[in-house]
Design a protein around this motif. Sequence first.
Motif, short mmCIF file in Angstrom:
data_model
loop_
_atom_site.label_atom_id
_atom_site.label_comp_id
_atom_site.label_asym_id
_atom_site.label_seq_id
_atom_site.Cartn_x
_atom_site.Cartn_y
_atom_site.Cartn_z
N SER A 35 0.83 -1.21 0.00
CA SER A 35 0.00 0.00 0.00
C SER A 35 0.86 1.26 0.00
O SER A 35 0.54 2.25 -0.66
CB SER A 35 -0.95 -0.01 1.20
OG SER A 35 -0.27 -0.39 2.37
N THR A 71 -4.99 1.30 5.93
CA THR A 71 -4.96 2.24 4.81
C THR A 71 -6.31 2.31 4.11
O THR A 71 -6.50 3.12 3.22
CB THR A 71 -3.86 1.83 3.80
OG1 THR A 71 -3.84 0.41 3.69
CG2 THR A 71 -2.50 2.31 4.28
N ARG A 72 -7.24 1.43 4.51
CA ARG A 72 -8.60 1.52 3.98
C ARG A 72 -9.54 1.90 5.11
O ARG A 72 -9.30 1.53 6.25
CB ARG A 72 -9.03 0.18 3.37
CG ARG A 72 -8.65 0.07 1.89
CD ARG A 72 -9.10 -1.26 1.35
NE ARG A 72 -8.01 -1.89 0.62
CZ ARG A 72 -7.90 -3.19 0.44
NH1 ARG A 72 -8.78 -4.01 0.95
NH2 ARG A 72 -6.91 -3.68 -0.26
N ALA A 115 0.91 4.25 -2.66
CA ALA A 115 0.61 5.62 -2.21
C ALA A 115 1.71 6.59 -2.64
O ALA A 115 1.44 7.74 -2.97
CB ALA A 115 0.44 5.65 -0.69
N ASN A 133 -2.47 -3.01 11.28
CA ASN A 133 -3.32 -3.90 10.46
C ASN A 133 -3.77 -5.12 11.24
O ASN A 133 -4.91 -5.55 11.14
CB ASN A 133 -2.52 -4.41 9.25
CG ASN A 133 -2.43 -3.39 8.14
OD1 ASN A 133 -3.13 -2.38 8.15
ND2 ASN A 133 -1.56 -3.66 7.18
#
Lengths: 281, 309
Positions: A132, B60-61, A136, B52
């Motif tokens: 991620s 990140t979501r 990003a 997480n």
Amino acid sequence: MSTTLVRRRRVQKTGVIAGLVVAALVAGFPIFWMLISSFKTNTEVFAYPPQLFTKGFSLDAYTAVLTDPMKLRFFVNSYVVAIAVTLATLLISILAAYAFSRYEFRGKGLMNIVIIGVQAVPPITLLIPYFSLIVALKLYNSYGGLILTYMVFTVPYAVIMLTSYFNTLPRELDEAVKVDGAGPITALFRILVPVALPGVVSVGVYTFMIAWNEYLFALTLTRTNDMRTLPIGIQLLLGQNNQEWSQLMAMSILGMLPVLVLFLIFQRWFIGGLTSGAVKS
Amino acid sequence: MANAHVAAIGTVAGRSGRKRQRRSLLPYGLILPTAVLLLVLMVVPVVIVIANSLFTQVVTRSGGRFAGVANYAAVLTDPGFWPATLNTAIFAGASVAVHLVMGLGFALLLNSPLIGRVTTAIFRTILILPWLFTAAVIAVLWRLILAPTGVVNYALENLGIIQEAIQWFGDPATALFAVTLMNIWSGYPFFMISLLAGLQGIPADLHEAARVDGANAWQRFWNVTIPQLMPIIVSMAVLDLLWTTQQFALIWLTTGGGPLGVTEMLSTFTYKLAFADYNLVQASASAVLVLLFSLVVAVFYVRQQRKAS
């Protein structure tokens, strides 16, 4: 020397040589087999019974690899990434090692612990957040993404090794230059780095090897064939239905050449540099 | 880029005209690139992966809720986790032990005073070769020689050791052995080089003194050589344990963790959770467990180093 002693020595020497020959077979036979397979045609690679030498000595596999733009691209990508990682790692590690070796500053102890500690972090642990994070940072499927993530693994080692090299050099060396009016950065690159060259080179060779060989991040952080490095290229070839084994072998041989050449040239410095840490402890 | 930072700091400090301040800022400029790299791509990712593992959705979501230890519980009760842990332990334990024995044996042969310098150099170069190969090449190479119609099966059949060709990587009975063998082959040279350097560092008079005291070669080996090499042996074994438990590429490119999961390692198990099942939170929990194990080993290593020095 008595004759029995001479005879005993001869027996011992034969034993040592025999042991080394067996060891060399263990190490070398698979490589030898790969080498001769790269000169066979594809059907001959798995001919049964296996043949040591075939009728035709063929360079077809090498020609095929070296004229295929996609396969050449894998090599180019590996060279670009490995050379960039090596140069960037050396540059920032030399600066950091200079600070660790020559200066006292707040947070030095903490930074030192971080640099030692991060070496224990497994690549697989970083892979999920990297996925991620690299997206990003808009570095997914780019040279930049690979170069930066590889440096996370090469820089800590390089800083530690270079710091210990710089520590072996007397402070008078750089002080003498500074007296002549030169700044500390001049002292570093004009005096310390040239004197520590064996150390810098062996760290560089090791860094190149790590970057050249990396697999997990290259697999996960690139998507298109024009960004794939050699290890992934080899895997792609391996996954095809009609496996071109002789080409795989040729690619493997070509793929190990840069590391082998670097190693042979810098062998003396490299082995000394690599093991000095272990020996000192 | 790194130079620009240093130059910028130099200029600012120079304007204030105080030499002491310039001195005190310079080291920060020097370590800045390294510090930024490690902060962004090491510290931040480790924080993310731990976060997480504690939520129902990757951080990140959006839309995740705090999950406590639920992800850890799920991983620890996953039918695949403990077999993968056991496989990793067997793979790493056997690799480290054999690496040590082979590395020490080959180093002793290379260190023998009975053979000449050139002979030693040639053999040393040959014996280091496996270490220069990338994992992808090693995997291809061993798939070639261990193939059903490959040269190893042919040799073993002709010697009468086996009756029919074995699918070394494909047979559940032999796959773990095959990947371990491959890892042993690729990893022993690092032990060998380090132990060789260690052997050359043992003062000759230690052996001489033992000889004068009437110790035979075997006694000198156990009472002089081994104790002298002990710090290196411990360092190498710990580092190798770290590397081997993290091994991914060799497994992924030969067996992929199969057949029937007999070569599934913690690394491949975690990878599959993330990139085959897309269960990123459980994969994060698994990744944190791998990290914890590595940190325990690393702390032991640092303690050992400190004791030695």
